[in-house]
Design an enzyme around this catalytic site. Structure first.
Site, PDB file in Angstrom:
ATOM      1  N   ASP A 269      55.153  38.485  31.851  1.00  0.00           N
ATOM      2  CA  ASP A 269      56.145  38.878  30.781  1.00  0.00           C
ATOM      3  C   ASP A 269      56.260  39.992  30.293  1.00  0.00           C
ATOM      4  O   ASP A 269      55.684  41.052  30.737  1.00  0.00           O
ATOM      5  CB  ASP A 269      55.521  37.941  29.527  1.00  0.00           C
ATOM      6  CG  ASP A 269      55.343  36.426  29.673  1.00  0.00           C
ATOM      7  OD1 ASP A 269      56.181  35.786  30.423  1.00  0.00           O
ATOM      8  OD2 ASP A 269      54.529  35.822  29.164  1.00  0.00           O
ATOM      9  N   TYR A 336      43.952  37.167  34.175  1.00  0.00           N
ATOM     10  CA  TYR A 336      44.519  37.823  32.799  1.00  0.00           C
ATOM     11  C   TYR A 336      43.561  38.352  31.515  1.00  0.00           C
ATOM     12  O   TYR A 336      42.420  37.631  31.577  1.00  0.00           O
ATOM     13  CB  TYR A 336      45.155  36.576  32.188  1.00  0.00           C
ATOM     14  CG  TYR A 336      46.322  36.009  33.047  1.00  0.00           C
ATOM     15  CD1 TYR A 336      47.725  36.417  32.971  1.00  0.00           C
ATOM     16  CD2 TYR A 336      46.325  34.762  33.650  1.00  0.00           C
ATOM     17  CE1 TYR A 336      48.844  36.293  33.701  1.00  0.00           C
ATOM     18  CE2 TYR A 336      47.353  34.619  34.715  1.00  0.00           C
ATOM     19  CZ  TYR A 336      48.667  35.244  34.430  1.00  0.00           C
ATOM     20  OH  TYR A 336      49.747  34.668  35.359  1.00  0.00           O
ATOM     21  N   TYR A 408      50.797  29.169  31.972  1.00  0.00           N
ATOM     22  CA  TYR A 408      51.371  30.063  31.223  1.00  0.00           C
ATOM     23  C   TYR A 408      50.392  30.393  30.149  1.00  0.00           C
ATOM     24  O   TYR A 408      49.954  29.538  29.573  1.00  0.00           O
ATOM     25  CB  TYR A 408      52.745  29.182  30.443  1.00  0.00           C
ATOM     26  CG  TYR A 408      53.735  29.183  31.543  1.00  0.00           C
ATOM     27  CD1 TYR A 408      54.560  30.081  31.666  1.00  0.00           C
ATOM     28  CD2 TYR A 408      54.022  27.789  31.813  1.00  0.00           C
ATOM     29  CE1 TYR A 408      55.677  30.024  32.324  1.00  0.00           C
ATOM     30  CE2 TYR A 408      54.828  27.625  32.885  1.00  0.00           C
ATOM     31  CZ  TYR A 408      56.052  28.815  33.113  1.00  0.00           C
ATOM     32  OH  TYR A 408      56.923  28.644  33.982  1.00  0.00           O
TER      33      TYR A 408
END
Ligand SMILES: [Zn+2]
Ligand SMILES: [Zn+2]
Length: 449
Positions: A269, A336, A408
């Site tokens: 993003d 992440y 996501y």
């Protein structure tokens, strides 16, 4: 008698009686007979032999002899036949233009000079010649070949491509490549149009994005769609720069390319950083004029200009097939880092429970509402291999998540109104929101264990 037989000489003479043919166009009708000679040589050899036969018959006072010599002189442009006729005291008619190529094969060098001149603007090692021929010319030859039942001929397109390719090779010293040419030279010999098509240059590497707020690809202004308006300050863009532009612009300058296309192994993003060893990407430079780049220099220039924003490494040249492969890499593992804030304070036991429940599990994720406008609404299953958590404050934690690519992460935190299950919010039973997101690592398949 050569006039009645259907052997090479008989057939050639019948064709020449019918239409004027240059050496190449006559020889082309017998192209697959004999090796190590061009059609021009085949045509010339046939005409020379016919001239000898005509001479023999003429000396025997056979009227057919003079007839053959006249055909050769006028329809075949044979200088040997013309000279025999002159020495026999005969008048010689005007030479006629080739019925099939209209004289083209004798004027190829000016066309080749034009192509070579255009090519001199490009840096390349390999090329391919593509020929465009007007339909009526191709049809004319097809009819002619059918009429004479040509069995061993080749097409004019084939011959032009080979002969012109050879001439260009001899002048430039470059190699012909039929599979992956760097340059395609499109030639219409009948209109003398020459067009140079420089095939894309592909450079693969990895990028790290060190700051938030930069999108991966160029993002057009939503109001003007790139034309430029007062809202985008006439830039046509929603964001002044992107990873794509920071990488592409220096390379476009060095290659004198006209356009570029960015292919990433997935994307983060705009508000997420991309850390670790970086995300694999391929930058495609369209219509480059220079392609022999020193990639360590390219890397240095990109990193210097984008200092503090992005960094590239591991640059290497690849071919077009690598673009397909990089799209598949989306499915590889990613690590992440996300900072999560809860609406209330949470206990150590809750953190431990979260760690356990988000390790080695499958998450069911319906397409997030925020990307629904560009992706199909469906449920994806993504695996989380491992989650590690560190407390930052009474209501904030840092999570390190190693998962399958394509998960996501923001929705894993919020639950996206039940569309992602399980989620951090649901497990803790308190509203959770992501404050910061970074991609720490995109793991290659080879690195996966
Ligand atoms: Zn011709
Ligand atoms: Zn605008």
């Amino acid at each position: 008698m050569v006039t009645t037989t259907m052997d090479i000489l008989g057939k050639a003479l019948r064709m020449l009686k019918d239409k004027p043919l240059c050496d190449s166009c006559l020889g082309r009708q017998f192209a697959f007979l004999g090796y190590r000679m061009e059609n021009r040589d085949r045509g010339k050899a046939i005409k020379d032999l016919l001239a000898m036969e005509g001479h023999r018959l003429a000396l025997q006072r056979d009227s057919e002899g003079l007839r053959i010599l006249r055909i050769l002189a006028e329809n075949g442009g044979s200088s040997i036949a013309s000279e025999i006729l002159r020495k026999l005291g005969q008048a010689v008619g005007e030479r006629r233009r080739c019925f099939l190529c209209e004289g083209l094969f004798e004027e190829l060098s000016s066309l080749v000079d034009k192509a070579v001149k255009l090519l001199s603007e490009y840096e390349y090692d390999t090329f391919l010649v593509g020929i465009r021929i007007p339909v009526e010319i191709e049809e004319r030859e097809d009819e002619f070949r059918a009429k004479y039942e040509i069995e061993y001929g080749e097409s004019m397109r084939n011959e032009l491509s080979r002969v012109i390719g050879k001439m260009i090779r001899e002048i430039t010293g470059k190699k012909a490549d039929y599979m992956k040419p760097e340059i395609v030279i499109l030639i219409n010999p009948f209109t003398e149009e020459v067009e140079i098509q420089s095939n894309s240059l592909y450079i693969m590497g990895r990028y790290r994005k060190l700051v938030r707020g930069i999108p991966q690809s160029k993002w057009l202004c939503g109001r003007c769609r790139g034309r430029g308006c007062q809202f985008c300050n006439w830039t046509g863009k929603k964001y002044p720069e992107s990873v794509e532009e920071l990488i592409a612009n220096p390379i476009l300058e060095m290659t004198l390319g006209e356009d570029s296309s960015f292919h990433g192994a997935g994307r983060e993003d705009i508000d997420a950083r991309m850390l670790g060893s970086g995300r694999p990407f391929i930058i495609e430079i369209k219509r480059p004029k220079r392609r022999k780049l020193d990639l360590s220099e390219v890397e240095r220039v990109i990193n210097e200009r984008a200092r503090g924003k992005i960094e590239v490494s591991d640059l290497k040249f690849v071919d077009r097939r690598a673009v397909v492969k990089i799209k598949d890499m989306e499915a590889t593992q990613k690590i992440y880092r996300v900072i999560v804030e809860f609406e209330r304070e949470i206990g150590d036991d809750e953190i431990e429970r979260l760690r356990e429940l988000l390790t080695d599990i499958t998450v069911h994720q319906r397409t997030p509402r925020r990307v629904l406008h560009r992706r199909a609404d469906l449920i994806r299953e993504k695996h989380i291999y491992e989650t590690n958590i560190k407390r930052i404050s009474p209501n904030r934690i840092e999570m390190i998540i190693r998962c399958q690519g394509g998960l996501y992460v923001k929705e894993l935190v919020t639950g996206d109104e039940g569309r992602t299950d399980p989620s951090v919010s649901k497990i803790i039973g308190a509203e959770a929101r992501p404050l910061e997101l970074d991609v720490l690592e995109v793991l290659d398949k080879t690195e996966e264990k």
